[in-house]
Design a protein around this motif. Structure first.
Motif, short mmCIF file in Angstrom:
data_model
loop_
_atom_site.label_atom_id
_atom_site.label_comp_id
_atom_site.label_asym_id
_atom_site.label_seq_id
_atom_site.Cartn_x
_atom_site.Cartn_y
_atom_site.Cartn_z
N ALA A 49 37.46 42.89 41.53
CA ALA A 49 37.75 44.30 41.26
C ALA A 49 38.46 44.50 39.94
O ALA A 49 38.52 45.63 39.44
CB ALA A 49 38.59 44.88 42.40
N SER A 50 39.00 43.43 39.35
CA SER A 50 39.74 43.57 38.09
C SER A 50 39.51 42.37 37.19
O SER A 50 39.20 41.27 37.66
CB SER A 50 41.24 43.71 38.37
N ARG A 51 39.68 42.60 35.91
CA ARG A 51 39.58 41.49 34.95
C ARG A 51 40.69 40.48 35.18
O ARG A 51 40.50 39.27 35.00
CB ARG A 51 39.64 42.04 33.52
N ALA A 52 41.86 40.95 35.60
CA ALA A 52 42.98 40.04 35.84
C ALA A 52 42.67 39.06 36.97
O ALA A 52 43.04 37.88 36.90
CB ALA A 52 44.24 40.84 36.17
N ARG A 53 41.99 39.55 38.01
CA ARG A 53 41.64 38.66 39.12
C ARG A 53 40.66 37.58 38.63
O ARG A 53 40.80 36.40 38.99
CB ARG A 53 41.02 39.47 40.25
N VAL B 169 32.16 37.36 38.91
CA VAL B 169 31.91 38.35 37.87
C VAL B 169 32.89 39.52 37.96
O VAL B 169 33.47 39.79 39.02
CB VAL B 169 30.46 38.90 37.94
N TRP B 170 33.05 40.19 36.84
CA TRP B 170 33.76 41.48 36.78
C TRP B 170 32.95 42.39 35.88
O TRP B 170 32.58 42.01 34.76
CB TRP B 170 35.17 41.33 36.22
N VAL C 32 29.09 42.63 31.66
CA VAL C 32 29.64 41.84 32.76
C VAL C 32 30.37 40.64 32.18
O VAL C 32 29.90 40.01 31.22
CB VAL C 32 28.54 41.37 33.73
N HIS C 33 31.52 40.31 32.74
CA HIS C 33 32.23 39.08 32.42
C HIS C 33 32.07 38.12 33.59
O HIS C 33 32.17 38.55 34.76
CB HIS C 33 33.71 39.37 32.16
N ALA C 34 31.83 36.85 33.29
CA ALA C 34 31.51 35.89 34.36
C ALA C 34 32.28 34.59 34.17
O ALA C 34 32.60 34.18 33.04
CB ALA C 34 30.02 35.60 34.38
N ARG C 35 32.56 33.94 35.31
CA ARG C 35 33.08 32.58 35.33
C ARG C 35 32.31 31.83 36.41
O ARG C 35 31.98 32.40 37.47
CB ARG C 35 34.58 32.55 35.62
N ASN C 36 32.01 30.56 36.17
CA ASN C 36 31.15 29.81 37.08
C ASN C 36 31.73 28.44 37.42
O ASN C 36 31.51 27.47 36.69
CB ASN C 36 29.75 29.62 36.47
#
Length: 279
Positions: free
Chosen positions: A163-167, A193-194, A201-205
């Motif tokens: 729900a947030s970029r911080a998360r 994703v955010w 979209v910003h993503a981490r995998n």
């Protein structure tokens, strides 16, 4: 004889950014064990092994340092930019374990892959509980507009929207617990994703099955995300989006995704790649 091994970084123009991949342009004659050893020695999240065919197409296999994977987007982009630099830009057809993947490399050496036909599926509630526990994320930290789900465009990925970029930025997970769950379910990475806006979209995998804490750029997951958003009618009118990945670990990457009206035609993922100079 040890084949020539190229090293590229995909989805970036800076060798210090993007996702590194090993590339072997001619793997004919290499055994499975030899390819696995080379991938382990290279140490990148994946190494792509190309075998030219008599019909002009290419057979491609992908190995992480620990195991073979059915498809890898960033290694495909890296390998085809390397192939195009060796023989010239153009259209290529790859035969992967996931299926047939066309790739076009333009005169500027930007590559666009078209995924195999994608699929989506629900994420089991019990699996979601285990996944969130491993991530140390809570359900109330998720984006209610993008509920958790599974998507496939050559490999399966759970898609979990924060729900947030911080998360999204605060990622400290239980490696062993997540690795065990992913091995049991056959997932390649977890696509966290955010959504900044409908186009961005910003993503981490996380990628524990490959022995990697986090993948800096994941083309297969970006394609799967396109299928997921299409399935939920969450695409912009242009049916295109930009995925930013790797920024949180100092390896910024840029992936461009295009989703056709009929997703059975495959999801297109575009990016550049740059060779990494030998030490």
């Amino acid at each position: 004889m040890t084949p020539a091994i190229l090293r590229y970084s995909a989805f970036t123009t800076d060798p210090a950014g993007g996702n590194h991949a090993g590339v072997v342009l001619d793997a004919r004659g290499l055994s499975d064990d030899a390819m696995q050893r080379i991938a382990a020695d290279v140490g990148y999240s994946e190494t792509a092994f190309l075998s030219p065919r008599a019909d002009g197409d290419l057979d491609v296999r992908y190995f992480s340092p620990l195991a073979e994977v059915s498809f890898c987007g960033h290694a495909t982009i890296a390998a085809m930019v390397a192939q195009a630099r060796a023989q010239g830009p153009g259209d290529f057809v790859l035969h992967t374990q996931a299926g047939r993947v066309p790739v076009t490399v333009d005169a500027g050496f930007a590559a666009t892959l078209t995924s195999v036909p994608p699929h989506t599926a629900p994420l089991d509630a019990a699996d979601l509980d285990v996944l969130l526990a491993a991530l140390a994320w809570r359900r109330d930290e998720l984006d209610p507009a993008l509920p958790p789900g599974l998507a496939y465009a050559g490999a399966w990925h759970p898609i979990i929207a924060a729900a947030s970029r911080a998360r999204l930025a605060d990622l400290h997970y239980d490696f062993d617990a997540l690795a065990a769950l992913m091995a049991a379910r056959g997932w390649t990475t977890i696509n966290l994703v955010w959504r900044e806006d409908e186009h961005t979209v910003h993503a981490r995998n996380p990628f524990p099955p490959g022995g990697v804490v986090e993948d800096p750029a994941t083309g297969a997951a970006a394609a799967a995300l396109g299928a997921y958003l299409a399935d939920r009618n969450q695409l912009p009118a242009s049916r295109a989006l930009t995925v930013h990945q790797g920024h949180d670990i100092g390896r910024p990457s840029l992936l461009e995704v295009e989703v056709p009206t009929d997703v059975r035609d495959g999801i297109r993922v575009n990016g550049t790649a740059v060779e990494i100079a030998a030490d």
